[in-house]
Scaffold this motif. Structure first.
Motif: not given
Lengths: 309, 309
Positions: B60, B65, B68, B83, B116
């Motif tokens: 997250g 990002r 990833r 996510p 989540e």
């Protein structure tokens, strides 16, 4: 709208650890992050004072996205950072909860390509048009020519936008020769520029180098200002204790804020001194406390000096 | 495809500074960042060995990002991180260039919401279907129930996918009771689990708690394995100097790699030991050196012990 330029923006990260012990592993107990760099800090204070502010400079990578998200979430602040390939630098402040001391780790910042620097200069020219004033703040990232601020000062003057320069070293030396309306060095920056450790003499020398006005921030000794309207010193009845980081940025915001309201110099210096002290007093570096600021506005002493600067 | 689970992924940042002096400001001379967390490190070694690997867990924020993007850029690694709203934690390793010592600052990680955690469990079940083996690695982020690994072990067993567990403390205690195929504790984790500082006794105790096989990584003393096929110790003719961080993750990758190739236990342990030593020898924590690995494969001694475990 007031424009602030931060060529070396940062993601400022603050870690709290119980006690910092070199060569061991620490569990960070508290993490705070926010957009940083001197011009970004100036913008935050201006926005808190009620001004519309546009922030430009460079942003890139995951850290750049986080900086932009943070700016977008700040009322009255408009993000006009120019995208670059490199990642925006981080600064990490590690606060030792036992002693209260801070250990600082500053990344150097991304290298700016010639094409990125050109793209910035074009964006800057467009942003100057609606601006009532512009502040050029902080260090230069790798790749930006050392004469960068001199060029940006000239562009602002050509556009008839009052320009304040707050930087150090060679970028200050070159920038000041381009005749900015205001420079705001601190004592160390003045001494490096002029070779003199006498604040009055150094401030006079700085003004002769091309600045229309020089406002020297002398820490607990307040501000010393040499301007076309006269020469002043400011002081507070009692010095405030706290974190001095961010005090200079708050002073810049005070000067710009009062300038765009067409206040005379003594009122500008009062606002800058009160904001600066309120920033020292704030719990978080780079913030300022409204109650302290309002209370101090009445307590700042501005002493005129009849001697022409 | 081999699946690795890292519930507390990280963006691992390494700073080089000339000398770390608490309560001063440092200019960072070199910044390296890469996806981290134990299961991510295991995946990188597996991919280097030629395996297709899928990485799951949580990601997250801006740091997520960047993690990833880093995974996507790694050949043979597929990013299947789930996510989350919170930002992936950072770990900062500050290397003092003068002494070579490292000071580590670890953020706690984002709090995972119940929704989540449910989304992850569904994704995990889907990812298990094409998997030849799964590794569950590292600590739990805030919000994930302490019995999380026990549930994930049971799901893997129900799907007939061999499952390796590499964690510590209460998550290990609960996870081992769900009967994973392999657990790989180090000496400290074994002692914490069993209360015994005798490696053999502690390994036997760990196995009785439910693991089909226990492979204890004992640092310079090599591996001690109690398995359904027998009991082995591994050793190297000369211990390697270097950075031990990442050695355990390389051992896990070796065990999984050889397991999916249906090699017998002594060959699995040889591969795990050689990789582990090659990781210690590598310049960058969490990497391993191919030439060292290949050379060591012939030099690992695997000693069988006739005594039933």
């Amino acid at each position: 709208m007031i424009l602030t330029v931060t060529l070396n923006t940062a993601l400022d990260i603050t870690y709290h650890v119980r006690a910092l012990r070199p060569h061991t592993t620490h569990r960070v107990t508290d993490v705070v992050e926010r957009p940083g760099g001197k011009g970004v800090n100036v913008a935050r204070v201006l926005a808190a004072l009620g001004h519309e502010v546009t922030v430009t400079g460079f942003a890139g990578g995951g850290t750049g996205r986080t900086v932009r998200d943070g700016l977008t979430a700040t009322p009255r602040v408009t993000d006009a950072l120019v995208p670059v390939t490199g990642a925006t630098r981080r600064t990490v402040a590690v606060v030792d909860e036992r002693s209260g001391d801070t250990t600082q780790l500053n990344e150097p910042g991304p290298t700016i390509s010639p094409a990125e620097w050109r793209a910035f200069q074009e964006a800057y020219e467009d942003l100057l048009r609606p601006a009532s004033a512009v502040a050029l703040c902080g260090s230069l990232p790798p790749g930006v020519p050392v004469g960068a601020y001199a060029g940006l000062v000239r562009t602002a003057r050509a556009a008839n936008v009052p320009v304040l320069l707050d930087t150090s070293g060679e970028p200050l030396r070159r920038g000041i020769a381009a005749r900015p309306d205001i420079v705001k060095p601190n004592a160390d920056e003045l001494a490096e520029l002029t070779g003199s450790h006498d604040p009055l003499r150094a401030t006079q020398d700085a003004r002769r180098r091309g600045a229309r006005a020089v406002v020297a921030s002398l820490g607990p000794d307040g501000l010393l200002a040499l301007t076309p309207e006269g020469r002043w010193r400011t002081s507070l009845p009692t010095p405030l204790r706290g974190n001095p980081s961010g005090a200079g940025d708050a002073a810049v915001a005070g000067l710009l804020s009062a300038l765009t309201e067409h206040l005379p110099w003594p009122a500008r210096l009062t606002r800058a001194t009160a904001l600066s002290a309120a920033a020292v007093h704030a719990a978080t570096a780079g913030e300022f406390e409204w109650p302290t600021y309002e209370e101090l506005l009445d307590r700042v002493a501005v002493t005129a000096d009849a001697t022409a600067a």
